[in-house]
Design an enzyme around this catalytic site. Structure first.
Site, PDB file in Angstrom:
ATOM      1  N   LYS A 130       0.787  -1.192   0.011  1.00 44.74           N
ATOM      2  CA  LYS A 130      -0.101  -0.053   0.015  1.00 44.74           C
ATOM      3  C   LYS A 130       0.933   1.176   0.069  1.00 44.74           C
ATOM      4  O   LYS A 130       0.560   2.269  -0.601  1.00 44.74           O
ATOM      5  CB  LYS A 130      -0.955   0.037   1.287  1.00 44.74           C
TER       6      LYS A 130
ATOM      7  N   GLN B  23      -3.611  -0.950   9.923  1.00 42.20           N
ATOM      8  CA  GLN B  23      -3.743  -2.562   9.424  1.00 42.20           C
ATOM      9  C   GLN B  23      -4.165  -3.534  10.465  1.00 42.20           C
ATOM     10  O   GLN B  23      -3.672  -3.641  11.748  1.00 42.20           O
ATOM     11  CB  GLN B  23      -2.278  -2.884   8.876  1.00 42.20           C
TER      12      GLN B  23
ATOM     13  N   ASP C 150     -10.038   4.216   5.327  1.00 49.59           N
ATOM     14  CA  ASP C 150     -10.421   2.796   5.219  1.00 49.59           C
ATOM     15  C   ASP C 150     -12.037   2.688   5.460  1.00 49.59           C
ATOM     16  O   ASP C 150     -12.581   1.697   5.136  1.00 49.59           O
ATOM     17  CB  ASP C 150      -9.730   1.931   6.351  1.00 49.59           C
TER      18      ASP C 150
END
Ligand code: NAP
Length: 292
Positions: A53, A97, A120
């Site tokens: 990412k 994460q 997110d």
């Protein structure tokens, strides 16, 4: 004729456009979108995702940071690090994460991110806005799955859509987005307590699946002409592969691709779209910040 929903190619095309918009934002407003990825612990798969990412963000011309913390990091230490990112004007998107080590509550941690930087789309505020149909940063995987349909001209209006899986990350937000007044699909959500799943999926125009069970659905579960979007990413043994394993979806691609009108491959379908939507959300967060 079956058409492949090529997530890799679509993501590359979207990213080309994004790189131009990023450059323009920087030239015109002096703002370079910034993404911070927070990694806690030593999970090898998470480390690979984080690196990927961050690398993609940098490739598009974004400012990109990875903050690594040991698995023993306390809740207060992690909150303090997120506070720093919330206040940092070079950072427009923050991603923690998952999974986190067991002693850290994922909801509490994610909700520490300020909603304007929640790229997110997983904070309670972002999810609430999504549920209400108000503007928000939408979760990347469902957003990517729907974008793939859009790019291939597949509409959901009035269609019978079955979503297999009800996780906070994929299935549930996807069902909310599909049933919104923008998408107007008639949605059935299936899960482990669903009875006669095959009878339900056979009636579907579109089946979107995120169950995490390798080859759970095969040709016997679908009708001719169905559209299949498979988010599943599972590794199974494969003696021919270099590392002895391969990545497969929740759908048996080989048999289902013979009767589907459109289908995503795994890999190369939903996965690249998810990363692409993370980058797009980071750009959008920077744009919103630039507009005050
Ligand atoms: P999750 O949190 O484990 O949720 C799985 C969902 O599937 C649950 O709602 C579960 O039902 C349902 N389910 C499992 N087995 C089932 C069965 N036999 N029949 C019907 N429903 C079943 O997983 P997730 O985070 O949503 O991820 C799902 C898959 O997508 C995984 O393979 C993951 O790696 C992949 N994924 C891919 C991407 C990407 O970018 N490609 C992103 C996110 C996730 P219950 O609620 O009843 O337990």
């Amino acid at each position: 004729m079956t058409e492949i929903l090529d997530g890799k190619k679509t993501a590359e095309e979207i990213q080309e456009g994004l790189a131009e918009r990023i450059e323009r934002l920087q030239t015109e407003k002096g703002i370079r979108p910034g993404l911070a990825v927070v990694l806690v612990g030593e999970d090898p798969a998470s480390a690979i995702y984080v690196r990927m990412k961050s690398k993609r963000a940098a490739k598009l011309g974004m400012h990109s940071e990875v903050l690594k913390f040991p698995a023993t990091t306390t809740k207060d230490e992690l909150h303090k690090a997120i506070d720093g990112l919330n206040l940092n004007s070079d950072i427009h998107g923050i991603l923690v994460q998952l999974p986190l080590p067991d002693h850290l509550d994922p909801h509490e941690t994610i909700d520490w991110i300020m909603p304007a930087k929640d790229v997110d789309g997983l904070t309670a505020i972002s999810q609430g806005l999504l549920y209400r149909g108000q503007p928000c940063l939408a979760p990347c995987t469902p957003k990517g799955m729907l974008r793939l349909l859009d790019v291939y001209g597949i509409t959901t209006e009035g269609k019978n859509v079955v979503v297999v899986g009800r996780s906070e990350l994929v299935g549930r937000p996807l069902a909310v987005m599909l049933s919104s007044r923008k998408r107007n699909a008639t949605v059935t959500v299936a899960h482990t307590r669903t009875r006669n799943l095959g009878e339900i999926t056979k009636k579907a125009d579109i089946v979107a699946i995120a169950a995490g069970k390798a080859h759970m659905l095969n040709a016997s579960h679908f009708s001719e002409g169905v559209v299949v979007i498979d988010a599943g990413t599972n590794t199974i043994p494969c003696p021919e592969a270099k590392n002895g394993q391969k990545l497969v979806g929740d759908v048996d691609y080989e048999s289902v691709s013979k009767l589907a009108s459109y289908i995503t491959p795994v890999p190369g379908g939903v996965g690249p779209m998810t990363v692409c939507m993370l980058l797009e959300n980071t750009f959008e967060a920077a744009l919103m910040a630039s507009e005050g």
